[in-house]
Structure formats: structure tokens, C-alpha cells
Design an enzyme around this catalytic site. Structure first.
Site, PDB file in Angstrom:
ATOM      1  N   HIS A 166      45.613  46.198  38.904  1.00  0.00           N
ATOM      2  CA  HIS A 166      46.315  44.905  38.973  1.00  0.00           C
ATOM      3  C   HIS A 166      47.657  44.925  38.242  1.00  0.00           C
ATOM      4  O   HIS A 166      48.420  43.968  38.340  1.00  0.00           O
ATOM      5  CB  HIS A 166      45.445  43.784  38.389  1.00  0.00           C
ATOM      6  CG  HIS A 166      44.189  43.536  39.154  1.00  0.00           C
ATOM      7  ND1 HIS A 166      44.182  43.223  40.500  1.00  0.00           N
ATOM      8  CD2 HIS A 166      42.881  43.563  38.784  1.00  0.00           C
ATOM      9  CE1 HIS A 166      42.928  43.072  40.917  1.00  0.00           C
ATOM     10  NE2 HIS A 166      42.118  43.280  39.894  1.00  0.00           N
ATOM     11  N   ASP A 200      38.042  49.242  44.968  1.00  0.00           N
ATOM     12  CA  ASP A 200      37.593  48.157  44.076  1.00  0.00           C
ATOM     13  C   ASP A 200      37.426  46.873  44.904  1.00  0.00           C
ATOM     14  O   ASP A 200      38.107  46.684  45.925  1.00  0.00           O
ATOM     15  CB  ASP A 200      38.636  47.950  42.964  1.00  0.00           C
ATOM     16  CG  ASP A 200      38.186  46.956  41.906  1.00  0.00           C
ATOM     17  OD1 ASP A 200      37.732  47.403  40.847  1.00  0.00           O
ATOM     18  OD2 ASP A 200      38.305  45.728  42.135  1.00  0.00           O
ATOM     19  N   HIS A 202      38.415  43.966  44.252  1.00  0.00           N
ATOM     20  CA  HIS A 202      39.612  43.124  44.209  1.00  0.00           C
ATOM     21  C   HIS A 202      40.829  43.862  44.775  1.00  0.00           C
ATOM     22  O   HIS A 202      40.956  45.076  44.596  1.00  0.00           O
ATOM     23  CB  HIS A 202      39.915  42.698  42.767  1.00  0.00           C
ATOM     24  CG  HIS A 202      38.781  41.990  42.091  1.00  0.00           C
ATOM     25  ND1 HIS A 202      37.859  42.632  41.298  1.00  0.00           N
ATOM     26  CD2 HIS A 202      38.419  40.676  42.111  1.00  0.00           C
ATOM     27  CE1 HIS A 202      36.975  41.752  40.838  1.00  0.00           C
ATOM     28  NE2 HIS A 202      37.286  40.559  41.318  1.00  0.00           N
ATOM     29  N   ASP A 289      32.637  47.239  41.632  1.00  0.00           N
ATOM     30  CA  ASP A 289      32.285  45.821  41.766  1.00  0.00           C
ATOM     31  C   ASP A 289      32.016  45.399  43.210  1.00  0.00           C
ATOM     32  O   ASP A 289      31.753  44.219  43.468  1.00  0.00           O
ATOM     33  CB  ASP A 289      33.324  44.903  41.093  1.00  0.00           C
ATOM     34  CG  ASP A 289      34.753  45.354  41.275  1.00  0.00           C
ATOM     35  OD1 ASP A 289      34.995  46.288  42.064  1.00  0.00           O
ATOM     36  OD2 ASP A 289      35.643  44.768  40.637  1.00  0.00           O
TER      37      ASP A 289
HETATM   38  C1  OKP Z   1      39.586  43.390  37.646  1.00  0.00           C
HETATM   39  B1  OKP Z   1      39.216  44.547  38.556  1.00  0.00           B
HETATM   40  C2  OKP Z   1      39.206  34.334  38.814  1.00  0.00           C
HETATM   41  C3  OKP Z   1      38.649  35.211  37.751  1.00  0.00           C
HETATM   42  C4  OKP Z   1      39.290  36.559  37.827  1.00  0.00           C
HETATM   43  C5  OKP Z   1      39.749  38.584  36.632  1.00  0.00           C
HETATM   44  C6  OKP Z   1      39.137  39.616  37.501  1.00  0.00           C
HETATM   45  C7  OKP Z   1      39.770  40.948  37.299  1.00  0.00           C
HETATM   46  C8  OKP Z   1      39.132  42.040  38.090  1.00  0.00           C
HETATM   47  N1  OKP Z   1      38.422  33.195  39.075  1.00  0.00           N
HETATM   48  N2  OKP Z   1      39.061  37.313  36.661  1.00  0.00           N
HETATM   49  O1  OKP Z   1      39.798  44.536  39.822  1.00  0.00           O
HETATM   50  O2  OKP Z   1      37.813  44.796  38.682  1.00  0.00           O
HETATM   51 ZN    ZN Z   2      37.695  44.606  40.684  1.00  0.00          ZN
END
Ligand code: OKP
Ligand code: ZN
Length: 347
Positions: A166, A200, A202, A289
């Protein structure tokens, strides 16, 4: 398989994160994650644990701006000294900005909290005393892994924490400070074109941003549709690169409940694009994840699914750096990591 890991990550242990709605929750991206992975790796026959070498700041500066790296390096100390606006008295153990300047602003904020808002895009990028040291050590794992691949290793695992995908050229967020996968990719450019595949849960918005105009780097991210999930602002199917890099980025936004079969189908499409690109090397942003039991995700990938994902990526036959990203079901994290990464250790 060589695995680069540094204990420095333990210095980054924020006491909480802030959710949508403003609630403080325990920080999901915890040092415990590494303990679980180390445990599982120790039970394999193929894991060769090694400390990273220190390649200095140069490989980090190949990806991040000097202004940003200097901010991350000095922010906590400055927070302790300067605090918030006009002597605002609350200076706790966490730097967490509350004002986020819009990018169209021309002015680089002068104050510490102003700069923190400028360089950190959400409330999941807290800076504590050891954050820089941990992020630096994490990045060195990626650099050392890339160097090992340049020296002829077939696949190397950078067991990075904090994660990186990120983080952009001049910003942190989503538990990420330095973009380890991108830093490895930049090192691997010495070999020729590089592909980065992000599995990932996300969207890898930082990696997308960093290489968006690069024709030398194909970046692909498979993830939850940002219209319903974090990071919400990047990772859509119509974002395919710009300028010289037009056509060199791809996103695969997915609905919830994606199972092994559905995931592998999309993965195969992504792998086809990588084959067409004919890169000299590959970086995998490996987030666990997408697991069916992950508290931050809603996919249904099983541990056996991780094994198959690893096998299919390994079948590309490319020199590969695997960089650790997310994965928050600590009970399954070790097993899932071993399932995916272990595919590269098998002949
Ligand atoms: C990091 B990685 C939003 C909450 C988001 C941050 C998540 C970061 C993920 N409602 N919190 O890509 O695993
Ligand atoms: Zn993630």
C-alpha cells in the site's frame, strides 16, 4: 530455499489502529504474525533462515522520494519534540495524523503533523518509536532476496514485516511504509523486464502507483473489488497503466466468497499475461488474507488453495522473489505461508 528475515520488525508494534467510525482496535498487523510463520517454517525441511544484508538507503530511494524517507526516519522523534498544532499537548506513543492535505495543494506542510497527514493516507499507518528501523529492516530483506536471485537463486522468500504494497513513492498507509515488493522489483530490473504479481486480498495501490508509467514493469493485482473494500480509491479494472507504461498494469477486482476454483481461474488469466510479457524475473506480493478464515477478508481460499496458487506461479519457471504482505488469521498464517512458498521449494 533462502528466506530473509529480520528481528527488527518487533520494534514496530503500534498499540492500536483506528477503524472507520473512529474506534480503536488492537493492531491486526502484529509481531505475532512473524512468530507464527517462523514456527511453521522451522518445521519444514527446506527453509534456510538468513538475516538480510544492509544495502543502505539507496535501494529504498530507487522507489521512494528522499523527502518521504527522511520523514519516516525522523517523524517519531519530531513528534516527541514538536507534538501537534500550536503546542497541542497530547503527545502519546503513536504519531497518527488527523488532517490529510489534498494532493492538489501546492504547499508542503511545514509542521510535523502537517507532513504526517501529507505522507500517510489513512489511520492504519501509525508511526511509533521503532517504525523506521522495522520498515528499513523489512526493505533490506527484500533487497537481499533480490540480490540472491540476481546471483542465481531460483526463488527466495523475503519474510517482510511491516508489509509494503500500500506504500507509494511518498506515502504510507494500510500497515505499509516502504514498498518491499517494488524495492525488490527495482533491484531485479538489472536482469531486464520484471513482473509483479500481487495476490494479497487488498489492491496493491502503492505498487500500482509506483510503476504505473513504467513499460519495464508489468504489475498485476488480484483483490477484493475496491468499490466494496479497502483501499477504495485504486485497483479498478479500467486502470491499465499510463504513458510509456500503458497496458503494463492490470487489476482483477473480485466479489466476495471467491473459492479456490474461482480464484485459480483468475490467477491463470494473470499468469497468461505474465507469460506474454516475457519478464526476466518475477516478484510475488504474497498476502494470506485471501484465506477463508481471515478477519479482514471475505474470500474462501483454503490452505490447499494456497498450495495450488504457489504451484501455478512457480510453474512460470521465473527467477522469483516472494515478498510477504498481509494475512491476519494467526492460527492459519504459518500453514498457509508454508503452503504457498513451499511450492517453490519442491523440484
Ligand atoms: C493491509 B494489507 C478499512 C480498514 C482497513 C487497513 C487494512 C490494511 C491491509 N475499513 N484497514 O493489504 O493486508
Ligand atoms: Zn491485505
Amino acid at each position: 530455499m533462502k528466506i530473509y528475515y529480520s528481528d527488527t520488525h518487533q520494534r514496530h508494534n503500534p498499540p492500536y489502529e483506528v477503524t472507520d467510525g473512529g474506534k480503536q482496535l488492537p493492531f491486526y498487523e502484529s509481531p505475532e504474525r512473524m512468530a507464527r510463520i517462523l514456527n511453521a517454517l522451522a518445521r519444514t525441511e527446506w527453509a534456510e533462515m538468513l538475516p538480510p544484508q544492509d544495502y543502505g538507503s539507496e535501494p529504498i530511494l530507487a522507489v521512494h522520494s528522499a523527502q518521504y524517507v527522511e520523514f519516516v526516519r525522523t517523524a517519531f522523534e519530531r513528534w516527541q519534540q514538536e507534538g501537534g498544532e500550536h503546542g497541542m499537548q497530547f503527545v502519546g506513543p503513536v504519531l497518527l495524523p488527523a488532517t490529510f492535505p489534498l494532493r492538489r495543494a501546492r504547499h508542503y506542510p511545514a509542521s510535523l503533523v502537517g507532513q504526517a497527514g501529507y505522507h500517510i493516507f489513512d489511520l492504519a499507518g501509525p508511526i511509533v518509536q521503532g517504525t523506521y528501523e522495522a520498515a528499513y529492516g523489512s526493505a533490506q530483506c527484500a533487497v537481499t532476496a533480490a540480490q540472491a536471485v540476481l546471483n542465481g537463486e531460483r526463488a527466495v522468500f523475503a519474510l517482510c514485516r511491516p508489509p509494503g504494497h500500500h506504500a507509494g513513492r511518498d506515502y504510507a498507509g494500510g500497515y505499509c511504509y516502504f514498498n518491499n515488493a517494488s524495492i525488490a522489483a527495482a533491484q531485479l530490473q538489472a536482469k531486464g523486464k520484471v513482473a509483479v504479481l500481487d495476490v494479497d486480498y487488498h489492491a496493491g495501490n502503492g505498487t500500482q502507483d509506483i510503476f504505473y508509467e513504467s513499460a519495464e514493469t508489468l504489475t498485476i493485482s488480484i483483490h477484493a473489488d475496491p468499490d466494496r473494500m479497502y483501499p477504495t480509491f485504486l485497483g479498478f479494472a479500467d486502470e491499465t497503466g499510463a504513458g510509456a507504461g500503458a497496458g503494463c498494469h492490470r487489476n482483477f477486482p473480485l466479489p466476495k466468497d471467491v473459492n479456490d476454483e474461482a480464484y485459480l481461474k483468475v490467477l491463470d488469466e494473470a499468469l497468461g499475461l505474465i507469460r506474454q510479457f516475457e519478464p526476466a524475473a518475477l516478484v510475488v506480493s504474497a498476502g494470506m488474507d485471501i484465506y477463508e478464515g481471515d478477519p479482514l477478508g471475505d474470500f474462501d481460499v483454503t490452505t490447499d488453495g494456497f498450495r495450488q496458487i504457489g504451484e501455478r506461479i512457480a510453474a512460470l519457471g521465473l527467477p522469483t522473489v516472494i515478498a510477504m504482505e498481509g494475512g491476519y488469521n494467526n492460527d492459519a498464517l504459518g500453514e498457509n505461508t508454508v503452503a504457498l512458498v513451499g511450492a517453490f521449494a519442491r523440484p
